[in-house]
Design an enzyme around this catalytic site. Structure first.
Site, PDB file in Angstrom:
ATOM      1  N   THR A 104       8.004  -5.173   4.021  1.00  9.26           N
ATOM      2  CA  THR A 104       9.390  -4.682   3.999  1.00  9.26           C
ATOM      3  C   THR A 104       9.818  -4.305   5.413  1.00  9.26           C
ATOM      4  OG1 THR A 104       8.835  -3.713   1.860  1.00  9.26           O
ATOM      5  CG2 THR A 104      10.927  -3.040   2.828  1.00  9.26           C
ATOM      6  N   ASP A 148      11.398  -8.485  -2.722  1.00 12.11           N
ATOM      7  CA  ASP A 148       9.993  -8.108  -2.887  1.00 12.11           C
ATOM      8  C   ASP A 148       9.485  -8.711  -4.203  1.00 12.11           C
ATOM      9  OD1 ASP A 148       7.676  -6.901  -2.149  1.00 12.11           O
ATOM     10  OD2 ASP A 148       8.327  -4.852  -2.575  1.00 12.11           O
TER      11      ASP A 148
HETATM   12  P1  ADP Z   1       4.872  -3.500   2.161  1.00 13.50           P
HETATM   13  O1  ADP Z   1       6.300  -3.935   2.091  1.00 13.50           O
HETATM   14  O2  ADP Z   1       3.959  -4.579   2.679  1.00 13.50           O
HETATM   15  O3  ADP Z   1       4.353  -2.905   0.877  1.00 13.50           O
HETATM   16  P2  ADP Z   1       5.923  -1.518   4.020  1.00 13.50           P
HETATM   17  O4  ADP Z   1       6.656  -2.404   4.965  1.00 13.50           O
HETATM   18  O5  ADP Z   1       6.738  -0.769   3.015  1.00 13.50           O
HETATM   19  O6  ADP Z   1       4.766  -2.340   3.259  1.00 13.50           O
HETATM   20  O7  ADP Z   1       5.043  -0.517   4.916  1.00 13.50           O
HETATM   21  C1  ADP Z   1       4.523   0.697   4.425  1.00 13.50           C
HETATM   22  C2  ADP Z   1       4.628   1.781   5.489  1.00 13.50           C
HETATM   23  O8  ADP Z   1       3.633   1.535   6.470  1.00 13.50           O
HETATM   24  C3  ADP Z   1       5.964   1.793   6.216  1.00 13.50           C
HETATM   25  O9  ADP Z   1       6.715   2.910   5.818  1.00 13.50           O
HETATM   26  C4  ADP Z   1       5.649   1.916   7.690  1.00 13.50           C
HETATM   27  O10 ADP Z   1       5.905   3.243   8.103  1.00 13.50           O
HETATM   28  C5  ADP Z   1       4.157   1.683   7.784  1.00 13.50           C
HETATM   29  N1  ADP Z   1       3.850   0.449   8.526  1.00 13.50           N
HETATM   30  C6  ADP Z   1       3.643  -0.768   7.983  1.00 13.50           C
HETATM   31  N2  ADP Z   1       3.303  -1.656   8.918  1.00 13.50           N
HETATM   32  C7  ADP Z   1       3.290  -0.989  10.092  1.00 13.50           C
HETATM   33  C8  ADP Z   1       3.002  -1.386  11.440  1.00 13.50           C
HETATM   34  N3  ADP Z   1       2.624  -2.629  11.740  1.00 13.50           N
HETATM   35  N4  ADP Z   1       3.103  -0.457  12.407  1.00 13.50           N
HETATM   36  C9  ADP Z   1       3.444   0.822  12.094  1.00 13.50           C
HETATM   37  N5  ADP Z   1       3.711   1.253  10.841  1.00 13.50           N
HETATM   38  C10 ADP Z   1       3.644   0.359   9.852  1.00 13.50           C
END
Ligand code: ADP
Length: 376
Positions: A104, A148
């Site tokens: 995301t 998503d």
């Molecule tokens: P997904 O969509 O894959 O489930 P998210 O994009 O919602 O994951 O990420 C979860 C949390 O982790 C976010 O709120 C963000 O703060 C943190 N995060 C994810 N990837 C990174 C990154 N590469 N660097 C710093 N923080 C990250």
């Protein structure tokens, strides 16, 4: 579910329009320690965590702040530059990998870098054709639409997406049988960012319409340490680097978990009235919350223990594991196994899953000789 909406016109604009996110039940940690650990180490976000403004602050807002995933960032950097110089929308992007790794976040960063809006939704929220039609018709040129769990789109929605993705056109059928007519409505060029934990579950016509298909990997401990230090700064929490490493080591390669553990460590340090979080304080706090030094949670340990105690370490089939543990087979495959495979505690063989000697030792068992030979 909260609706957060904001127009993104600059790099600093960061929040997309959160149209829907899956919620998971909260757990009473005071009365249920095993479940508390499970929820702390669950890579899937609790509904409130995903949408809370506080957590949105933790999301990196530019590619430069996004830690790790070097290959992915390089690909995106080039794609952004090329699209900007041609004044075109970015090509559609499919991101896959376990939950909590930053899919995301990438969609939001892309829209911020391109200076456009990002609409965030998930496939289960697109139940009726009019849901996707409404979203597509409201897009502005260049906008990012993030879907998503895209593997869960229903057939009708998926079919509406094909011409939308390929030719920026909506084909709407009106009337029935002989009087049925197809009306084509032009759409502005847009970028679809799809995220999934199960890329194999996507139909090939949908998969083929993405210009980029990128996998997100688990993060290395040093990358997670950087994320913990960055989050600590945003939260105004003083923490020494060794303590950040301790939190990182127990975060099962997942930024979402690293951030969550840091918050629990911060609570502990505040209540104890210590200044900066030291490694000793971080360890004490994480042990209090029953967080395994390798980041295993209650379910991981249970899966491995059942394999070892009931099946002598395997090989054991996925369905048998699911039946023996009472876990859903798909959840085992998508949420638990990737990390166990990554840290070398589980192997998949044609005959089934095997708990490796490292898993036996970690759980305090002596691996039998045949277990070691099965892996060679
Ligand atoms: P997904 O969509 O894959 O489930 P998210 O994009 O919602 O994951 O990420 C979860 C949390 O982790 C976010 O709120 C963000 O703060 C943190 N995060 C994810 N990837 C990174 C990154 N590469 N660097 C710093 N923080 C990250």
């Amino acid at each position: 579910m909260a609706i957060i909406s904001s127009k993104k016109t600059s790099k600093s604009a960061q929040q997309g329009e959160l149209l829907s996110k899956t919620a998971s039940p909260s757990v009473d940690s005071a009365t249920c320690p095993a479940a508390a650990t499970e929820s702390l180490l669950q890579p899937k976000a609790a509904g409130d965590e995903r949408s809370s403004k506080h957590d949105e602050k933790l999301r990196p807002q530019q590619l430069g702040d996004y830690v790790g995933q070097k290959e992915l960032k390089e690909v995106l950097q080039i794609a952004i530059q090329a699209a900007q110089s041609r004044k075109e929308a970015l090509d559609h992007l499919l991101l896959y990998g376990p939950p909590g790794l930053g899919k995301t976040t990438i969609a939001l960063i892309l829209s911020a870098e391109m200076g456009v809006n990002c609409k965030v939704t998930s496939a289960p929220a697109l139940e009726r054709p009019r849901d996707i039609v409404g979203l597509l018709m409201n897009l502005q040129p260049g906008d990012v639409l993030f879907i998503d769990e895209i593997h869960r789109l229903n057939r009708m929605t998926e079919e509406l997406l094909y011409p939308a993705m390929e030719d920026f056109r909506l084909d709407i059928v009106t009337g029935k049988n002989q009087t049925a007519k197809t009306r084509s409505i032009p759409l502005p060029p847009f970028t679809l960012v799809g995220a999934t934990t199960r890329v194999g579950a996507l139909s090939s016509p949908l998969r083929d319409r993405f210009g980029f298909i990128q996998r997100l990997r688990f993060y290395e401990p040093d990358e997670l340490s950087q994320i913990v230090l960055r989050t600590a700064e945003i939260l105004h929490t003083a923490i020494v680097p060794d303590a950040a490493t301790e939190v990182a080591r127990r975060s099962r390669g997942t930024p979402r978990i690293a951030n969550r553990l840091l918050k629990r460590v911060r609570d502990y340090a505040e209540v104890k009235g210590v200044g900066a979080v030291t490694q000793a304080i971080a360890t004490e706090a994480l042990e209090l919350f029953n967080v395994d030094p390798c980041g295993l949670d209650w379910t991981d340990r249970r899966l491995l223990t059942v394999m070892i105690e009931h099946f002598n370490g395997g090989p054991v089939g996925l369905e048998t594991m699911a039946a023996a543990t009472g876990e859903d087979a798909q959840t085992i495959e998508e949420v638990y196994e990737p990390y166990l495979l990554q840290i070398g505690y589980l192997n998949r063989t044609p005959r089934g899953r095997i708990a490796t000697p490292a898993a036996w030792k970690h759980l305090g068992y002596q691996p039998p000789e045949h277990q070691i030979s099965l892996l060679h």
